[in-house]
Design a protein around this motif. Structure first.
Motif, PDB file in Angstrom:
ATOM      1  N   GLN A 129       0.833  -1.148   0.022  1.00 14.40           N
ATOM      2  CA  GLN A 129       0.048  -0.047  -0.171  1.00 14.40           C
ATOM      3  C   GLN A 129       0.806   1.440   0.083  1.00 14.40           C
ATOM      4  O   GLN A 129       0.719   2.291  -0.681  1.00 14.40           O
ATOM      5  CB  GLN A 129      -0.920   0.052   1.111  1.00 14.40           C
ATOM      6  CG  GLN A 129      -1.830   1.141   1.166  1.00 14.40           C
ATOM      7  CD  GLN A 129      -2.921   1.239   2.379  1.00 14.40           C
ATOM      8  OE1 GLN A 129      -3.009   1.992   3.300  1.00 14.40           O
ATOM      9  NE2 GLN A 129      -3.187  -0.062   2.686  1.00 14.40           N
ATOM     10  N   THR A 130       1.901   1.486   0.835  1.00 14.83           N
ATOM     11  CA  THR A 130       2.906   2.275   0.856  1.00 14.83           C
ATOM     12  C   THR A 130       4.216   1.886   1.074  1.00 14.83           C
ATOM     13  O   THR A 130       4.455   1.416   1.935  1.00 14.83           O
ATOM     14  CB  THR A 130       2.434   3.239   2.177  1.00 14.83           C
ATOM     15  OG1 THR A 130       1.242   3.721   2.099  1.00 14.83           O
ATOM     16  CG2 THR A 130       3.451   4.319   1.992  1.00 14.83           C
ATOM     17  N   ALA A 131       4.843   1.906  -0.128  1.00 12.24           N
ATOM     18  CA  ALA A 131       6.131   1.282  -0.131  1.00 12.24           C
ATOM     19  C   ALA A 131       7.118   2.383   0.475  1.00 12.24           C
ATOM     20  O   ALA A 131       7.303   3.443   0.175  1.00 12.24           O
ATOM     21  CB  ALA A 131       6.591   1.048  -1.537  1.00 12.24           C
ATOM     22  N   THR A 132       8.088   1.767   1.284  1.00 15.12           N
ATOM     23  CA  THR A 132       9.102   2.652   1.941  1.00 15.12           C
ATOM     24  C   THR A 132      10.422   2.630   0.981  1.00 15.12           C
ATOM     25  O   THR A 132      11.132   1.621   0.658  1.00 15.12           O
ATOM     26  CB  THR A 132       9.569   1.995   3.308  1.00 15.12           C
ATOM     27  OG1 THR A 132       8.320   2.214   4.029  1.00 15.12           O
ATOM     28  CG2 THR A 132      10.730   2.984   3.814  1.00 15.12           C
ATOM     29  N   LEU A 133      10.757   3.625   0.247  1.00 16.91           N
ATOM     30  CA  LEU A 133      11.931   3.714  -0.566  1.00 16.91           C
ATOM     31  C   LEU A 133      12.709   4.599  -0.082  1.00 16.91           C
ATOM     32  O   LEU A 133      12.567   5.546   0.446  1.00 16.91           O
ATOM     33  CB  LEU A 133      11.322   3.910  -2.042  1.00 16.91           C
ATOM     34  CG  LEU A 133      10.110   3.297  -2.712  1.00 16.91           C
ATOM     35  CD1 LEU A 133       9.971   3.866  -4.029  1.00 16.91           C
ATOM     36  CD2 LEU A 133      10.470   1.807  -3.065  1.00 16.91           C
ATOM     37  N   PRO A 134      14.030   4.248  -0.131  1.00 11.05           N
ATOM     38  CA  PRO A 134      15.306   5.045   0.063  1.00 11.05           C
ATOM     39  C   PRO A 134      15.315   6.227  -0.467  1.00 11.05           C
ATOM     40  O   PRO A 134      15.351   6.402  -1.717  1.00 11.05           O
ATOM     41  CB  PRO A 134      16.485   4.178   0.184  1.00 11.05           C
ATOM     42  CG  PRO A 134      16.172   3.251  -0.934  1.00 11.05           C
ATOM     43  CD  PRO A 134      14.673   2.934  -0.794  1.00 11.05           C
ATOM     44  N   GLU A 135      15.155   7.559  -0.142  1.00  7.38           N
ATOM     45  CA  GLU A 135      14.817   8.905  -0.681  1.00  7.38           C
ATOM     46  C   GLU A 135      16.345   9.125  -1.499  1.00  7.38           C
ATOM     47  O   GLU A 135      16.174   9.964  -2.544  1.00  7.38           O
ATOM     48  CB  GLU A 135      14.290   9.648   0.109  1.00  7.38           C
ATOM     49  CG  GLU A 135      12.996   9.500   0.796  1.00  7.38           C
ATOM     50  CD  GLU A 135      12.605  10.877   1.454  1.00  7.38           C
ATOM     51  OE1 GLU A 135      13.106  11.869   1.614  1.00  7.38           O
ATOM     52  OE2 GLU A 135      11.145  10.801   1.657  1.00  7.38           O
ATOM     53  N   ALA A 136      17.260   8.636  -1.205  1.00  8.61           N
ATOM     54  CA  ALA A 136      18.485   9.162  -1.758  1.00  8.61           C
ATOM     55  C   ALA A 136      18.969   8.230  -2.815  1.00  8.61           C
ATOM     56  O   ALA A 136      19.753   8.500  -3.598  1.00  8.61           O
ATOM     57  CB  ALA A 136      19.835   8.843  -0.718  1.00  8.61           C
TER      58      ALA A 136
END
Length: 278
Positions: A82-89
């Motif tokens: 539902q909400t993927a946690t993706l590394p922002e860098a």
């Protein structure tokens, strides 16, 4: 392609779903609908063995998932949360390339072929413009498309989506489900999507399963499942269901309750059908 036989799912001593049997063919999109807490996400987890069924069996291409290694299962089934946690860098391409991980051996680096597969997945999902952009620069809809591209890079046979349109604006909702539908039709994938919006479910899914009370309340085509009677029984909501003016699929309209709208009195509405000229 996918078949579950009487699976029972729950957490600890608490059972959420009992005796759930379903099947999905290649090229087909199955929608899971139901009110909050009905077990939509639990069923998605059970299908891919993120949650081990208490009873029953799950088969992919005739193989019992219980006898498939985690590594091989990850190459057969892709999950879009539902909400993927993706590394922002990370860049968009780096995120998508992660989908090749199940295909890499111990201490093996990505090959030219892996790069090509990831790039092709970005082409299919129209995410190539995000290849060199950092995840932190992208909108929610753009991140969701990257997540689907990553899933496609796994080269799965089955893709599972847990409310993929949650928290997205309507344009991103349509783009996301257009993409999933195209993957089913053009790339012969099977898809199972837990969806909150009944109108989106009716428009995009070939078949629907409506959950309630720990089991399947209704299943079949959108026309068979999305009815005012089923919605009243499962959601407790008064609605009107009419054929969509463009394709005849069921469209759900709410009926405001007494006191919620000063211009509306229950029983005063007149049913109508929209015409293509409206």
């Amino acid at each position: 392609m996918l078949q579950t036989q009487n699976i029972t799912l729950g957490y600890g001593k608490h059972t959420v779903l009992s005796d759930i049997s379903l099947s999905v063919a290649r090229g087909e999109m199955l929608g899971i609908v139901g009110p909050n807490g009905s077990g939509k996400s639990t069923l998605i987890k059970g299908i891919c063995y993120l949650l081990t069924p208490k009873n029953g069996r799950v088969f992919i291409d005739g193989r019992d998932i219980a006898h498939i290694s985690r590594g091989e299962l990850a190459s057969l089934v892709a999950v879009v949360p539902q909400t993927a946690t993706l590394p922002e860098a990370f860049t968009g391409f780096e995120i998508v390339l992660m989908g090749r991980t199940p295909h890499l051996g111990l201490l093996r680096y990505e090959s030219r072929s892996d790069f090509d597969i990831a790039w092709q997945a970005m082409e299919i999902t129209k995410t190539q413009p995000f290849a060199e952009r950092r995840v932190g620069e992208l909108s929610g809809g753009e991140r969701q498309r990257l997540t689907i591209a990553r899933a496609l890079t796994q080269q799965p046979k089955l893709i599972l989506l847990d409310e993929p349109t949650a928290h997205l604006d309507i344009n991103y909702q349509v783009e996301t489900l257009d993409l999933v539908k195209d993957l089913c039709l053009e790339h012969d994938l099977a898809a199972v999507a837990a969806l909150h919006d009944l109108n989106l479910a009716a428009q995009y899914c070939d078949r629907l399963i409506m959950l309630n009370g720990g089991g399947i309340h209704a299943e079949g085509s959108p026309t068979q499942v999305i009815t005012a009677q089923h919605i009243k029984a499962v959601y407790g909501a008064e609605v009107c269901v009419y054929p969509h003016p463009f394709n005849g699929l069921p469209a759900t309209l709410i009926i405001p309750g007494d006191g919620r709208s000063p211009s509306f009195k229950k029983g005063d509405y007149q049913p109508f059908l929209l015409s293509s000229n409206s």
